[in-house]
Write a protein that holds these residues in place. Sequence first.
Motif, PDB file in Angstrom:
ATOM      1  N   VAL A  92       0.817  -1.219   0.000  1.00 44.24           N
ATOM      2  CA  VAL A  92       0.000   0.000   0.000  1.00 44.24           C
ATOM      3  C   VAL A  92       0.851   1.270   0.000  1.00 44.24           C
ATOM      4  N   PRO A  93       1.928   1.379   0.810  1.00 47.26           N
ATOM      5  CA  PRO A  93       2.725   2.618   0.757  1.00 47.26           C
ATOM      6  C   PRO A  93       3.286   2.907  -0.631  1.00 47.26           C
ATOM      7  N   TYR A  94       3.704   1.872  -1.340  1.00 48.96           N
ATOM      8  CA  TYR A  94       4.284   2.078  -2.669  1.00 48.96           C
ATOM      9  C   TYR A  94       3.199   2.394  -3.702  1.00 48.96           C
ATOM     10  N   CYS A  95       1.997   1.864  -3.491  1.00 49.16           N
ATOM     11  CA  CYS A  95       0.871   2.254  -4.342  1.00 49.16           C
ATOM     12  C   CYS A  95       0.551   3.731  -4.158  1.00 49.16           C
ATOM     13  N   MET A 143       2.637  10.127  -8.006  1.00 46.84           N
ATOM     14  CA  MET A 143       3.388  10.469  -9.215  1.00 46.84           C
ATOM     15  C   MET A 143       2.454  10.679 -10.397  1.00 46.84           C
ATOM     16  N   LEU A 144       1.440   9.812 -10.517  1.00 47.12           N
ATOM     17  CA  LEU A 144       0.522   9.913 -11.649  1.00 47.12           C
ATOM     18  C   LEU A 144      -0.375  11.141 -11.547  1.00 47.12           C
ATOM     19  N   PRO A 202       7.880  13.530 -10.301  1.00 44.76           N
ATOM     20  CA  PRO A 202       8.527  12.609  -9.354  1.00 44.76           C
ATOM     21  C   PRO A 202       9.295  13.317  -8.251  1.00 44.76           C
ATOM     22  N   ALA A 203       9.176  14.636  -8.172  1.00 43.90           N
ATOM     23  CA  ALA A 203       9.989  15.393  -7.220  1.00 43.90           C
ATOM     24  C   ALA A 203       9.677  15.038  -5.779  1.00 43.90           C
ATOM     25  N   ALA A 204       8.425  14.635  -5.487  1.00 39.56           N
ATOM     26  CA  ALA A 204       8.040  14.342  -4.107  1.00 39.56           C
ATOM     27  C   ALA A 204       8.433  12.931  -3.679  1.00 39.56           C
TER      28      ALA A 204
END
Length: 260
Positions: free
Chosen positions: A154-157, A163-164, A169-171
């Motif tokens: 879940v964290p990576y989702c 990003m989407l 992708p800066a964050a």
Amino acid sequence: MSSEVMDAFWRAPPMARTLASAILITSMGIYFGPLPSTWFYFTEDRLFRLPPEIWRLASNFLLSGPKLSIVMDPYFVFQYLGELETTNPRFPTKEAALWYLMTVGGFIIILNRAFLGGGFFLQALLLALCYTSVQDQRGMKANFFFFQVPAQTVPYCMILVGMLSSQSPAAVPTQLSGIVAAHLYDFLTRLWPEFGGGPNLLPAPGFLSRLVTTPRVFQREYGTAIRGGGGQTSGSSTGASAGSVLPDSWKTRGSGHRLG
């Protein structure tokens, strides 16, 4: 209807509702209102001024992302912090959950200021809360929006969706620092004691217990109540003592005589 909403609000876990409300109010004030963001971001030099601006150790976690994130970030903070407060066995007391917030927040600030920069770190804290919340759910399925995914992903989702949605992708490094901070807390408090045979390296300090303990004396609409050692309370404004229905002033009038 408003009373039902307020009742539901006050029944919610206290730290989760307080932090989520603070994030929502601060974010709306900065994006749409009169609050300047310069009051809230973190920078080291402001801590060494006279007087020191120590509130920045916490205020840097109160600004959400723009647009839909103004609502979604407080919602996710409320969800995951509420789970830590109420259902996670690793945090059986309020002070344990509060100590988690303090230590993980400190790790996030150190990691970002040492390697990444920046002044607002709510995204990192949100990922830390999510990471810690799903650690005991490995092998289980979790709902993520309209999909079911393995709980530990879940964290990576959340990073992928961020990003989407923002097309930037800066964050991502800041978000990953939250996962690193949560894993460091997990290692020092659980993995090292269980598998390394060492002590808990981050025990909650005693002053937090006194900070979150209910005070012995508190005010009520009909008087002051004092909490005794056995958890019972006695009214001081009713004029009655235990075991008698007569006010204390009547007991000083003697035994009394029947007329007639």
